[in-house]
Scaffold this motif. Sequence first.
Motif, PDB file in Angstrom:
ATOM      1  N   ASP A  13      35.786  24.614  76.626  1.00  0.00           N
ATOM      2  CA  ASP A  13      37.148  25.029  76.949  1.00  0.00           C
ATOM      3  C   ASP A  13      38.010  23.918  77.540  1.00  0.00           C
ATOM      4  O   ASP A  13      39.227  23.913  77.345  1.00  0.00           O
ATOM      5  CB  ASP A  13      37.123  26.183  77.961  1.00  0.00           C
ATOM      6  CG  ASP A  13      36.395  27.398  77.425  1.00  0.00           C
ATOM      7  OD1 ASP A  13      36.396  27.575  76.193  1.00  0.00           O
ATOM      8  OD2 ASP A  13      35.829  28.157  78.230  1.00  0.00           O
ATOM      9  N   LEU A  14      37.421  23.018  78.270  1.00  0.00           N
ATOM     10  CA  LEU A  14      38.185  22.005  78.995  1.00  0.00           C
ATOM     11  C   LEU A  14      37.987  20.613  78.404  1.00  0.00           C
ATOM     12  O   LEU A  14      37.781  19.639  79.117  1.00  0.00           O
ATOM     13  CB  LEU A  14      37.789  22.019  80.476  1.00  0.00           C
ATOM     14  CG  LEU A  14      37.923  23.372  81.176  1.00  0.00           C
ATOM     15  CD1 LEU A  14      37.421  23.291  82.590  1.00  0.00           C
ATOM     16  CD2 LEU A  14      39.349  23.857  81.127  1.00  0.00           C
ATOM     17  N   ILE A  15      38.072  20.542  77.101  1.00  0.00           N
ATOM     18  CA  ILE A  15      37.858  19.279  76.394  1.00  0.00           C
ATOM     19  C   ILE A  15      38.922  18.268  76.832  1.00  0.00           C
ATOM     20  O   ILE A  15      40.099  18.568  76.886  1.00  0.00           O
ATOM     21  CB  ILE A  15      37.926  19.492  74.873  1.00  0.00           C
ATOM     22  CG1 ILE A  15      36.830  20.453  74.440  1.00  0.00           C
ATOM     23  CG2 ILE A  15      37.812  18.173  74.126  1.00  0.00           C
ATOM     24  CD1 ILE A  15      36.927  20.897  73.005  1.00  0.00           C
ATOM     25  N   GLY A  16      38.482  17.069  77.188  1.00  0.00           N
ATOM     26  CA  GLY A  16      39.393  16.011  77.562  1.00  0.00           C
ATOM     27  C   GLY A  16      39.640  15.885  79.052  1.00  0.00           C
ATOM     28  O   GLY A  16      40.243  14.920  79.494  1.00  0.00           O
ATOM     29  N   LEU A  17      39.194  16.850  79.828  1.00  0.00           N
ATOM     30  CA  LEU A  17      39.362  16.752  81.279  1.00  0.00           C
ATOM     31  C   LEU A  17      38.194  15.994  81.885  1.00  0.00           C
ATOM     32  O   LEU A  17      37.074  16.021  81.379  1.00  0.00           O
ATOM     33  CB  LEU A  17      39.464  18.140  81.912  1.00  0.00           C
ATOM     34  CG  LEU A  17      40.690  18.959  81.538  1.00  0.00           C
ATOM     35  CD1 LEU A  17      40.651  20.307  82.237  1.00  0.00           C
ATOM     36  CD2 LEU A  17      41.963  18.219  81.894  1.00  0.00           C
ATOM     37  N   ASP A  18      38.465  15.328  82.973  1.00  0.00           N
ATOM     38  CA  ASP A  18      37.446  14.543  83.664  1.00  0.00           C
ATOM     39  C   ASP A  18      36.481  15.465  84.403  1.00  0.00           C
ATOM     40  O   ASP A  18      36.883  16.292  85.211  1.00  0.00           O
ATOM     41  CB  ASP A  18      38.134  13.597  84.659  1.00  0.00           C
ATOM     42  CG  ASP A  18      37.155  12.685  85.358  1.00  0.00           C
ATOM     43  OD1 ASP A  18      36.006  12.547  84.874  1.00  0.00           O
ATOM     44  OD2 ASP A  18      37.540  12.096  86.383  1.00  0.00           O
ATOM     45  N   ALA A  24      39.478  19.927  88.299  1.00  0.00           N
ATOM     46  CA  ALA A  24      38.933  20.402  87.030  1.00  0.00           C
ATOM     47  C   ALA A  24      37.641  21.176  87.263  1.00  0.00           C
ATOM     48  O   ALA A  24      37.397  22.199  86.616  1.00  0.00           O
ATOM     49  CB  ALA A  24      38.685  19.223  86.088  1.00  0.00           C
ATOM     50  N   GLN A  25      36.820  20.738  88.196  1.00  0.00           N
ATOM     51  CA  GLN A  25      35.595  21.470  88.529  1.00  0.00           C
ATOM     52  C   GLN A  25      35.918  22.833  89.125  1.00  0.00           C
ATOM     53  O   GLN A  25      35.278  23.844  88.799  1.00  0.00           O
ATOM     54  CB  GLN A  25      34.739  20.660  89.496  1.00  0.00           C
ATOM     55  CG  GLN A  25      34.145  19.420  88.894  1.00  0.00           C
ATOM     56  CD  GLN A  25      33.446  18.553  89.931  1.00  0.00           C
ATOM     57  OE1 GLN A  25      33.467  18.841  91.117  1.00  0.00           O
ATOM     58  NE2 GLN A  25      32.842  17.473  89.467  1.00  0.00           N
ATOM     59  N   ALA A  26      36.915  22.879  90.000  1.00  0.00           N
ATOM     60  CA  ALA A  26      37.310  24.148  90.605  1.00  0.00           C
ATOM     61  C   ALA A  26      37.843  25.100  89.541  1.00  0.00           C
ATOM     62  O   ALA A  26      37.560  26.307  89.576  1.00  0.00           O
ATOM     63  CB  ALA A  26      38.359  23.913  91.687  1.00  0.00           C
ATOM     64  N   PHE A  27      38.599  24.573  88.580  1.00  0.00           N
ATOM     65  CA  PHE A  27      39.117  25.420  87.511  1.00  0.00           C
ATOM     66  C   PHE A  27      37.988  25.930  86.620  1.00  0.00           C
ATOM     67  O   PHE A  27      38.005  27.088  86.198  1.00  0.00           O
ATOM     68  CB  PHE A  27      40.151  24.663  86.690  1.00  0.00           C
ATOM     69  CG  PHE A  27      40.835  25.514  85.664  1.00  0.00           C
ATOM     70  CD1 PHE A  27      41.598  26.609  86.047  1.00  0.00           C
ATOM     71  CD2 PHE A  27      40.710  25.238  84.320  1.00  0.00           C
ATOM     72  CE1 PHE A  27      42.224  27.403  85.105  1.00  0.00           C
ATOM     73  CE2 PHE A  27      41.332  26.023  83.371  1.00  0.00           C
ATOM     74  CZ  PHE A  27      42.090  27.107  83.760  1.00  0.00           C
ATOM     75  N   ALA A  28      36.998  25.090  86.353  1.00  0.00           N
ATOM     76  CA  ALA A  28      35.846  25.523  85.564  1.00  0.00           C
ATOM     77  C   ALA A  28      35.081  26.632  86.290  1.00  0.00           C
ATOM     78  O   ALA A  28      34.656  27.617  85.677  1.00  0.00           O
ATOM     79  CB  ALA A  28      34.929  24.340  85.278  1.00  0.00           C
TER      80      ALA A  28
END
Length: 96
Positions: A13-18, A24-28
């Motif tokens: 789902d979060l292709i391209g995010l670091d 980004a980890q919190a969003f995942a």
Amino acid sequence: MAPDEPHDRFNDDLIGLDRDDPEAQAFAEHLDRLERVRPGYTVEGYLGGVSDFADSANRLGGHYRLMAAIVAILILLGVAIAAWDAVVFIVTTLLG
């Protein structure tokens, strides 16, 4: 994928995010919580809901955490009153 295996959001789902970015980890983690499915109307489902409530209250902090604590205390007070009423009913039924 096994039920207990973590979902790799960064490949799907979060292709391209670091992967090392804390936001980004919190969003995942947020997406994982949204898609979590628990059995309904079971003790496991209710306890899982309480666990989610406590985790989210700890993440928020501030006055939100205080309000969550007040809600939890009110729930426990309601359970204590219901248990007391049940004990009084049983005792008066057995003695009367």
